[in-house]
Design a protein around this motif. Structure first.
Motif, PDB file in Angstrom:
ATOM      1  N   MET A 181       0.840  -1.210   0.000  1.00 27.38           N
ATOM      2  CA  MET A 181       0.000   0.000   0.000  1.00 27.38           C
ATOM      3  C   MET A 181       0.873   1.257   0.000  1.00 27.38           C
ATOM      4  N   THR A 182       0.594   2.115  -0.908  1.00 24.24           N
ATOM      5  CA  THR A 182       1.380   3.354  -0.978  1.00 24.24           C
ATOM      6  C   THR A 182       1.006   4.279   0.176  1.00 24.24           C
ATOM      7  N   ASP A 183       2.014   4.813   0.837  1.00 28.91           N
ATOM      8  CA  ASP A 183       1.774   5.727   1.953  1.00 28.91           C
ATOM      9  C   ASP A 183       1.796   7.171   1.416  1.00 28.91           C
ATOM     10  N   TYR A 184       0.637   7.627   0.944  1.00 31.09           N
ATOM     11  CA  TYR A 184       0.566   8.963   0.345  1.00 31.09           C
ATOM     12  C   TYR A 184       0.809  10.056   1.372  1.00 31.09           C
ATOM     13  N   LYS A 185       0.378   9.800   2.607  1.00 34.70           N
ATOM     14  CA  LYS A 185       0.551  10.812   3.653  1.00 34.70           C
ATOM     15  C   LYS A 185       2.040  11.076   3.877  1.00 34.70           C
ATOM     16  N   LYS A 186       2.806   9.994   3.857  1.00 32.31           N
ATOM     17  CA  LYS A 186       4.253  10.129   4.053  1.00 32.31           C
ATOM     18  C   LYS A 186       4.851  10.957   2.902  1.00 32.31           C
ATOM     19  N   ARG A 187       4.364  10.725   1.701  1.00 34.91           N
ATOM     20  CA  ARG A 187       4.858  11.507   0.557  1.00 34.91           C
ATOM     21  C   ARG A 187       4.524  12.993   0.738  1.00 34.91           C
ATOM     22  N   ARG A 188       3.325  13.281   1.244  1.00 33.18           N
ATOM     23  CA  ARG A 188       2.944  14.694   1.426  1.00 33.18           C
ATOM     24  C   ARG A 188       3.790  15.327   2.528  1.00 33.18           C
ATOM     25  N   GLU A 189       4.093  14.549   3.546  1.00 33.73           N
ATOM     26  CA  GLU A 189       4.963  15.078   4.615  1.00 33.73           C
ATOM     27  C   GLU A 189       6.361  15.360   4.070  1.00 33.73           C
ATOM     28  N   ALA A 190       6.850  14.455   3.246  1.00 31.56           N
ATOM     29  CA  ALA A 190       8.190  14.661   2.654  1.00 31.56           C
ATOM     30  C   ALA A 190       8.181  15.916   1.788  1.00 31.56           C
ATOM     31  N   LEU A 191       7.090  16.146   1.087  1.00 26.68           N
ATOM     32  CA  LEU A 191       6.974  17.348   0.256  1.00 26.68           C
ATOM     33  C   LEU A 191       7.040  18.606   1.125  1.00 26.68           C
ATOM     34  N   LEU A 192       6.244  18.612   2.200  1.00 30.06           N
ATOM     35  CA  LEU A 192       6.206  19.805   3.057  1.00 30.06           C
ATOM     36  C   LEU A 192       7.569  20.091   3.668  1.00 30.06           C
ATOM     37  N   SER A 193       8.327  19.040   3.917  1.00 28.73           N
ATOM     38  CA  SER A 193       9.636  19.249   4.557  1.00 28.73           C
ATOM     39  C   SER A 193      10.635  19.887   3.593  1.00 28.73           C
ATOM     40  N   ARG A 194      10.334  19.904   2.302  1.00 28.52           N
ATOM     41  CA  ARG A 194      11.323  20.481   1.375  1.00 28.52           C
ATOM     42  C   ARG A 194      10.859  21.776   0.709  1.00 28.52           C
ATOM     43  N   ILE A 195       9.697  22.293   1.131  1.00 29.52           N
ATOM     44  CA  ILE A 195       9.264  23.560   0.519  1.00 29.52           C
ATOM     45  C   ILE A 195       9.408  24.728   1.502  1.00 29.52           C
ATOM     46  N   ASP A 196       9.471  25.901   0.913  1.00 29.33           N
ATOM     47  CA  ASP A 196       9.557  27.127   1.694  1.00 29.33           C
ATOM     48  C   ASP A 196       8.153  27.746   1.657  1.00 29.33           C
ATOM     49  N   GLY A 197       7.346  27.520   2.681  1.00 32.37           N
ATOM     50  CA  GLY A 197       5.970  27.999   2.680  1.00 32.37           C
ATOM     51  C   GLY A 197       5.174  27.164   3.664  1.00 32.37           C
ATOM     52  N   ASP A 198       3.927  27.591   3.955  1.00 29.01           N
ATOM     53  CA  ASP A 198       3.127  26.814   4.908  1.00 29.01           C
ATOM     54  C   ASP A 198       1.991  26.058   4.213  1.00 29.01           C
ATOM     55  N   GLY A 199       2.064  25.954   2.898  1.00 25.52           N
ATOM     56  CA  GLY A 199       1.097  25.157   2.152  1.00 25.52           C
ATOM     57  C   GLY A 199       1.605  24.952   0.742  1.00 25.52           C
ATOM     58  N   PHE A 200       1.164  23.867   0.119  1.00 23.62           N
ATOM     59  CA  PHE A 200       1.588  23.581  -1.260  1.00 23.62           C
ATOM     60  C   PHE A 200       0.342  23.286  -2.079  1.00 23.62           C
ATOM     61  N   LEU A 201       0.270  23.897  -3.264  1.00 24.02           N
ATOM     62  CA  LEU A 201      -0.898  23.700  -4.131  1.00 24.02           C
ATOM     63  C   LEU A 201      -0.485  22.993  -5.418  1.00 24.02           C
ATOM     64  N   VAL A 202      -1.231  21.928  -5.736  1.00 23.65           N
ATOM     65  CA  VAL A 202      -1.093  21.270  -7.042  1.00 23.65           C
ATOM     66  C   VAL A 202      -2.314  21.668  -7.852  1.00 23.65           C
ATOM     67  N   VAL A 203      -2.112  22.037  -9.101  1.00 23.54           N
ATOM     68  CA  VAL A 203      -3.247  22.315  -9.988  1.00 23.54           C
ATOM     69  C   VAL A 203      -3.149  21.369 -11.176  1.00 23.54           C
ATOM     70  N   ASN A 204      -4.148  20.512 -11.304  1.00 21.08           N
ATOM     71  CA  ASN A 204      -4.152  19.552 -12.404  1.00 21.08           C
ATOM     72  C   ASN A 204      -5.425  19.747 -13.229  1.00 21.08           C
ATOM     73  N   LEU A 205      -5.297  20.572 -14.268  1.00 27.28           N
ATOM     74  CA  LEU A 205      -6.439  20.816 -15.162  1.00 27.28           C
ATOM     75  C   LEU A 205      -6.071  20.303 -16.539  1.00 27.28           C
ATOM     76  N   GLU A 206      -6.959  19.519 -17.147  1.00 24.05           N
ATOM     77  CA  GLU A 206      -6.684  18.893 -18.447  1.00 24.05           C
ATOM     78  C   GLU A 206      -5.344  18.148 -18.396  1.00 24.05           C
ATOM     79  N   GLY A 207      -5.079  17.499 -17.285  1.00 15.87           N
ATOM     80  CA  GLY A 207      -3.855  16.689 -17.178  1.00 15.87           C
ATOM     81  C   GLY A 207      -2.586  17.482 -16.961  1.00 15.87           C
ATOM     82  N   SER A 208      -2.709  18.806 -16.643  1.00 13.36           N
ATOM     83  CA  SER A 208      -1.516  19.661 -16.582  1.00 13.36           C
ATOM     84  C   SER A 208      -0.506  19.212 -15.524  1.00 13.36           C
ATOM     85  N   ASP A 209      -0.977  18.610 -14.428  1.00 11.67           N
ATOM     86  CA  ASP A 209      -0.047  18.067 -13.426  1.00 11.67           C
ATOM     87  C   ASP A 209      -0.659  16.808 -12.791  1.00 11.67           C
ATOM     88  N   TRP A 210      -1.122  15.906 -13.655  1.00  9.72           N
ATOM     89  CA  TRP A 210      -1.729  14.665 -13.145  1.00  9.72           C
ATOM     90  C   TRP A 210      -0.725  13.883 -12.312  1.00  9.72           C
TER      91      TRP A 210
END
Ligand code: GLY
Ligand code: MN
Ligand code: MN
Length: 360
Positions: free
Chosen positions: A1-30
């Motif tokens: 089972m993929t641990d998506y929560k762990k992936r999101r935590e890893a993402l937050l640990s490497r960004i400069d900000g208090d939130g991260f937004l993905v926008v996937n419209l028409e497959g732009s960031d699927w």
């Protein structure tokens, strides 16, 4: 089972900000949406330490219930930019990070206007995380490679002079889908004779003739993950020039694979193969990099090339694909797909490559 929560935590640990937004419209960031959640529909994803919101519209509500039942939904009633802005405000985000590479200028500008928060773009933080594959990803890439290789074996039983490149590509895709591929990993490259000197050729109406080189750069997508492999064959007896070219590229491929290990740089691995080709006087006939990462996308980080800034780490999955392209004559590329290990690498691809095989 993929641990998506762990992936999101890893993402937050490497960004400069208090939130991260993905926008996937028409497959732009699927790819970021899928990697961080397992959701395959369109929409936005807002990730903070305390909460993750899936922003999507009625076309995907039921699908979200099946694919990501644990993620709270922010329904889209207006347009995506306004809803994303409302979600950013509702979570109290002050500094919003997003991918500069994967988010449109329009979206970034509108979000700035609508939220008034500081936007801190990062180049591609999800892409950086994706460079190192976990065991489940490796299993999927292995399976995509198995489907690719079995499909190629099936195709080779059918190859005959007179068949066109386009027919071969269609038959190969059929074999892949019959064996469980969702689709092809990229537009299959089937190039006959002189067309094989175009590295990213599109198959056309050229039919196979005795003495042609036949280049097959192919990959299946299975369970969202890609494979990527190139093999070259001879239709009937090859010329001495074709055999020599093949032997040269094979030596370059082996030199690249021998140099691939954790701790090596992308520049070093590339140079090991490039030197073999340059020493044979064909420096100018090998223009592209030696390889690239493969995963959810067929071309992703890291890169193996003279310009690479990447270092090899265990769990990276990369191609080694030297080629020599002689306009008017044809080209040979031999491409393997491998995973980097502590003390070397392991090849997913095992389709025979040690000599120029005659088909047809
Ligand atoms: N299949 C495209 C490539 O090898 O890069
Ligand atoms: Mn490739
Ligand atoms: Mn390829």
């Amino acid at each position: 089972m993929t641990d998506y929560k762990k992936r999101r935590e890893a993402l937050l640990s490497r960004i400069d900000g208090d939130g991260f937004l993905v926008v996937n419209l028409e497959g732009s960031d699927w790819v970021s949406m899928y990697y961080l959640t397992g959701f395959t529909g369109e929409g936005g994803l807002l990730v903070t330490t305390d909460e993750t919101l899936l922003i999507t519209d009625s076309r995907y509500t039921e699908q979200a219930g099946r694919e990501v039942p644990d993620l709270p939904l922010h329904p889209v009633k207006k347009n995506y930019e306004e809803e994303a802005a409302d979600a950013v405000k509702s979570l109290g985000i002050k500094r919003l990070s997003l991918s500069a590479r994967r988010t449109s200028h329009y979206t970034v500008t509108r979000l700035g206007e609508l939220t008034g928060v500081e936007i801190v773009p990062a180049p591609d933080p999800v892409g950086e995380l994706r460079r190192i594959k976990d065991a489940d990803e490796i299993a999927r890439i292995r399976e995509a490679t198995r489907v690719t290789e079995e499909s190629l074996s099936a195709l080779l039983k059918e190859v005959k002079p007179g068949m066109t490149e386009r027919e071969l590509a269609l038959r190969l895709e059929w074999h892949m889908r019959e064996r469980g591929a969702e689709k092809v990993a990229f537009d299959l490259i089937i190039a006959a004779g002189e067309n094989s000197s175009l590295p990213h050729y599109k198959p056309g109406d050229r039919s196979l003739r005795e003495g042609d080189l036949l280049l097959c750069d192919i990959g299946a997508r299975v369970n969202h993950y890609c494979s990527d492999m190139t093999r070259v064959f001879s239709v009937g007896e090859p010329s001495d020039e074709a055999k020599e070219l093949y032997e040269l590229v094979l030596r370059a491929n082996r030199a690249g694979v021998a140099a691939l290990r954790a701790g090596a740089s992308g520049v070093e691995v590339d140079a090991a193969a490039r030197k073999v080709i340059a020493d044979a006087g064909h420096k100018e006939h090998f223009g592209h990099g030696l390889g690239h990462g493969v995963g959810l996308e067929v071309h992703e980080g890291p890169r193996l090339s003279p310009l690479s800034k990447d270092g090899m780490e265990p769990g990276m999955v990369v191609t080694v694909e030297p080629g020599v392209y002689l306009p008017g004559f044809g080209g040979v590329r031999i491409e393997d797909l491998l995973v980097v290990t502590e003390d070397g690498c392991e090849s997913f691809t095992s389709f025979p490559r040690d000599r120029l095989v005659i088909v047809g």
